[in-house]
Write an enzyme that holds these catalytic residues in place. Sequence first.
Site, short mmCIF file in Angstrom:
data_model
loop_
_atom_site.label_atom_id
_atom_site.label_comp_id
_atom_site.label_asym_id
_atom_site.label_seq_id
_atom_site.Cartn_x
_atom_site.Cartn_y
_atom_site.Cartn_z
N GLU A 85 0.82 -1.21 0.00
CA GLU A 85 0.00 0.00 0.00
C GLU A 85 0.86 1.26 0.00
O GLU A 85 1.95 1.27 0.54
CB GLU A 85 -0.94 0.01 1.21
CG GLU A 85 -2.12 -0.93 1.01
CD GLU A 85 -3.00 -1.06 2.24
OE1 GLU A 85 -4.16 -0.65 2.17
OE2 GLU A 85 -2.50 -1.56 3.26
N CYS B 107 3.71 8.27 1.39
CA CYS B 107 4.11 7.30 2.40
C CYS B 107 4.31 5.96 1.68
O CYS B 107 3.37 5.39 1.13
CB CYS B 107 3.02 7.23 3.46
SG CYS B 107 3.41 6.08 4.79
N CYS C 260 5.14 -7.32 7.17
CA CYS C 260 6.26 -6.85 8.01
C CYS C 260 6.60 -7.95 9.01
O CYS C 260 5.71 -8.57 9.59
CB CYS C 260 5.85 -5.58 8.76
SG CYS C 260 7.19 -4.87 9.76
N CYS D 239 4.81 -5.80 15.79
CA CYS D 239 4.37 -4.87 16.83
C CYS D 239 2.88 -5.11 17.07
O CYS D 239 2.11 -5.21 16.12
CB CYS D 239 4.60 -3.42 16.39
SG CYS D 239 6.34 -3.07 16.04
N CYS E 157 0.01 -2.77 15.53
CA CYS E 157 0.08 -2.39 14.11
C CYS E 157 -0.62 -3.40 13.21
O CYS E 157 -0.44 -4.61 13.35
CB CYS E 157 1.55 -2.28 13.70
SG CYS E 157 1.77 -1.86 11.97
N CYS F 68 -1.38 5.90 9.96
CA CYS F 68 -0.25 5.11 10.49
C CYS F 68 -0.74 3.79 11.07
O CYS F 68 -1.66 3.77 11.89
CB CYS F 68 0.44 5.85 11.62
SG CYS F 68 1.17 7.40 11.14
N1 SAH Z 1 8.50 -0.26 10.49
C1 SAH Z 1 8.73 1.14 10.61
C2 SAH Z 1 7.85 2.00 9.72
C3 SAH Z 1 6.37 1.70 9.66
S1 SAH Z 1 5.12 2.39 10.59
C4 SAH Z 1 8.57 1.57 12.04
O1 SAH Z 1 8.14 0.77 12.86
O2 SAH Z 1 8.93 2.68 12.37
C5 SAH Z 1 5.20 4.06 10.86
C6 SAH Z 1 4.79 4.43 12.30
O3 SAH Z 1 3.42 4.12 12.59
C7 SAH Z 1 5.60 3.69 13.33
O4 SAH Z 1 6.02 4.58 14.32
C8 SAH Z 1 4.60 2.71 13.89
O5 SAH Z 1 4.95 2.27 15.16
C9 SAH Z 1 3.35 3.54 13.87
N2 SAH Z 1 2.11 2.75 14.02
C10 SAH Z 1 1.94 1.44 13.83
N3 SAH Z 1 0.66 1.09 14.07
C11 SAH Z 1 0.01 2.21 14.43
C12 SAH Z 1 -1.34 2.51 14.76
N4 SAH Z 1 -2.27 1.57 14.74
N5 SAH Z 1 -1.66 3.78 15.07
C13 SAH Z 1 -0.72 4.75 15.03
N6 SAH Z 1 0.56 4.53 14.68
C14 SAH Z 1 0.93 3.29 14.40
#
Ligand code: SAH
Length: 375
Positions: A111, A124, A131, A135, A138, A369
């Site tokens: 995406e 973005c 991934c 986390c 996410c 995000c």
């Molecule tokens: N893998 C990388 C980049 C991807 S995500 C990283 O972890 O930094 C970009 C940002 O969105 C990261 O800070 C991630 O932790 C955050 N993120 C993930 N899930 C989210 C959610 N449900 N709501 C808000 N931010 C989120």
Amino acid sequence: MVPTLQNQHPDTAPASRDGAAIHLYDLSLQQLTDLLREWGEPAFRARQLYRHLYVHKLDRAADMTDFSKALRARLEQETTCSALRTVKRQEGDQGMTRKILWSLPDGSPVETVLMIYPDRATVCVSSQSGCPMKCVFCATGKLGFLHDLTAGQMIEQVMWAERELHTLRETQPDAPLPTGITNIVFMGMGEPFNNYDAWWTAVERMHDPDGYNQGARNFTVSTVGLVPGILRLADESLPVNLAISLHAADDELRTNMMPVNKRYPIADLIAATRTYTEKTRRRVSFEYVLLLEQNDAPEQARQLADLLRPDDQPPLLCHVNLIPWNPVPGTPLSRSNRQRVLAFQEVLRERGIACTVRVERGVDIAAACGQLAGG
Ligand code: SAH
């Protein structure tokens, strides 16, 4: 004559596009030169092609009207600019946020999100399909790891965004709109430092002053906190921005939220960040997703402040970006409320730490995000 930009036409892609076609965005100028030399073309033809791709942003040989018919036909037959297949496009915020879902040849999702403002436009970009970092908050993490993207597949996402913006400008000539993409953030699906070589190749190619010519400071990479990647970036020649997903100042909590913390605990992450800021003299930004009653208490803000501004060391050259958590279906977590977000921010500010709350875009189309999961 400068050829006009065209939108992508996935339906009119060459029939021969079976995955064997050469992806032009995957080739450096030297590799394009080698390819066209094999085809009996002079070296300057490759430079012309490179400019068509990155300066005029053409994605179809048919539009490269200064090329012979034979060359255009061969390019159409044997090469492509569309390794990603369009599955679905969505618009939110009155067309100013656009999300595109693509698929790889095996159907894996990718995406890309474009956010347009009167004076800037941010794309973005995904660096992987799915991934591996898992986390818990996410949406992409739930997919698991599917594929690394190639440099060309990352560049293709940016060129899509350029063409979208161009079309918007043509249809709304009087609207205040930027002339091109101003910011490229690697914050889509995937962990860029888990696919470092391809990611860096994409950055270098898009930065090339003879081509797309995007300023190094217009790129931002976000990492879950892979220490080797942070140290490697500290030694690169281009001053791109670094964002680090911190989300907790306590190892136990962070490990529960982000399994990667077992491998690179907070002390190691902060040490690597210090090395980075000392070498580059550039400020990093720490992302901190706020989850209701998990990591959003004032006491946790104080803990974060202690980590970033310890008494016994100089303050870390940094900025904190608070991100109220965006809902992910099936996840038993809640988003912080406004009051707790502001209180958290206040604690950091009182301690002299620059801190902003991320402005939301695309929540209505699940483009915000952490909401990218191929839906
Ligand atoms: N893998 C990388 C980049 C991807 S995500 C990283 O972890 O930094 C970009 C940002 O969105 C990261 O800070 C991630 O932790 C955050 N993120 C993930 N899930 C989210 C959610 N449900 N709501 C808000 N931010 C989120």
